[in-house]
Design an enzyme around this catalytic site. Structure first.
Site, mmCIF file in Angstrom:
data_model
loop_
_atom_site.group_PDB
_atom_site.id
_atom_site.type_symbol
_atom_site.label_atom_id
_atom_site.label_comp_id
_atom_site.label_asym_id
_atom_site.label_seq_id
_atom_site.Cartn_x
_atom_site.Cartn_y
_atom_site.Cartn_z
ATOM 1 N N THR A 114 -0.174 4.379 -4.845
ATOM 2 C CA THR A 114 -0.839 5.622 -5.233
ATOM 3 C C THR A 114 0.159 6.773 -5.106
ATOM 4 O OG1 THR A 114 -1.638 6.124 -3.012
ATOM 5 C CG2 THR A 114 -3.113 4.845 -4.401
ATOM 6 N N LYS A 145 4.719 6.676 2.378
ATOM 7 C CA LYS A 145 4.178 5.918 3.518
ATOM 8 C C LYS A 145 4.113 4.457 3.124
ATOM 9 C CE LYS A 145 1.055 9.087 5.900
ATOM 10 N NZ LYS A 145 -0.331 9.276 6.374
ATOM 11 N N MET A 196 0.802 -1.218 0.000
ATOM 12 C CA MET A 196 0.000 0.000 0.000
ATOM 13 C C MET A 196 0.831 1.263 0.000
ATOM 14 S SD MET A 196 -2.940 -1.105 -0.103
ATOM 15 C CE MET A 196 -3.487 0.463 -0.640
ATOM 16 N N PRO A 197 2.018 1.273 -0.608
ATOM 17 C CA PRO A 197 2.768 2.543 -0.518
ATOM 18 C C PRO A 197 1.955 3.721 -1.068
ATOM 19 C CG PRO A 197 4.204 0.800 -1.314
ATOM 20 C CD PRO A 197 2.804 0.249 -1.345
ATOM 21 N N LEU A 198 1.942 4.779 -0.274
ATOM 22 C CA LEU A 198 1.244 6.009 -0.650
ATOM 23 C C LEU A 198 2.296 7.107 -0.758
ATOM 24 C CD1 LEU A 198 -1.493 5.898 2.189
ATOM 25 C CD2 LEU A 198 -1.607 4.795 -0.044
#
Lengths: 61, 61, 61, 61, 61, 61
Positions: free
Chosen positions: D40, F7, D1-3
């Protein structure tokens, strides 16, 4: 002092935002035992040109 | 490399912003022993429709 | 409701943090005409392994 | 889920943004072994009046 | 793609966090017409030494 | 002054981080015509207990 930030594609109505901040605040109060007055929520609206998934802008999807 | 972000309701003048970034930078330099050139400050202006306290939008207050 | 976030390399003392949040809050109150009670400041400490400039981690500098 | 969030002075073209999100996503997939669909990227454009270095607004530089 | 971030003083249990992310996700799905799978929530826990209100660290309150 | 924040779930090695910040910085320099020295990247590692998708903590997946 919970501070909540919601990032989303732009274009929601004020009614949608009104409902969202009310419900999120209730969720924080209920689960984190915070006082309602201590909870802030801000909404960051992002244009389709500035948001990407899987390396592709939403504007190009 | 201190990076400072200030979120606030929109509508401040450039004079207010000019003063704020100067004073915040001085506060960081003084207290965190940082070089002035290493300090960045960005201001995120949020509309009254996108900011809430106690579950209520500022636009509705 | 100004919300200030300071990102910096980890390792400052509580005295340094105490001074920083006091001075930054005063800067916001003075320049943005905010009430002191409405100002929050949070400090995000980042390890040298998680912060880079010019493509190089601080841990490698 | 890297953002991933990129803050930059406003004014890049959609072609520049398209290239950036593509390359950053590839960098995350390659180095963090993430699936492309899980990455994202959002771009936060900041006006010259809201961004400062060394205590000085870009609008004043 | 709504991305929600909750900043709060550290120390909540996993049960509290489990409840919070469930309820916030439902609030986003309901009000912003998002699919559940598209909603991410991250919690940033801040120590009392790194969070201040009215210029005073929580650690000093 | 592009400031990039990534993140991700905690647990990457320093080699992975080293590669990531190098490649992201190159992506910003190439696409946004920024000088390498002006680009900062910070990595925010989030525990599985503090990150959720579809209303479910990664710790529970």
């Amino acid at each position: 002092m919970p501070l909540v930030t919601v990032k989303a594609i732009e274009g929601r109505t004020i009614e949608q935002k009104r409902g969202l901040v009310k419900d999120i605040t209730e969720a924080v109060v209920k689960n984190f035992e915070a006082k309602p007055e201590s909870v802030t929520v801000d909404i960051v609206e992002i244009s389709r040109e500035n948001f990407a998934k899987a390396g592709k802008l939403f504007a190009d999807s």
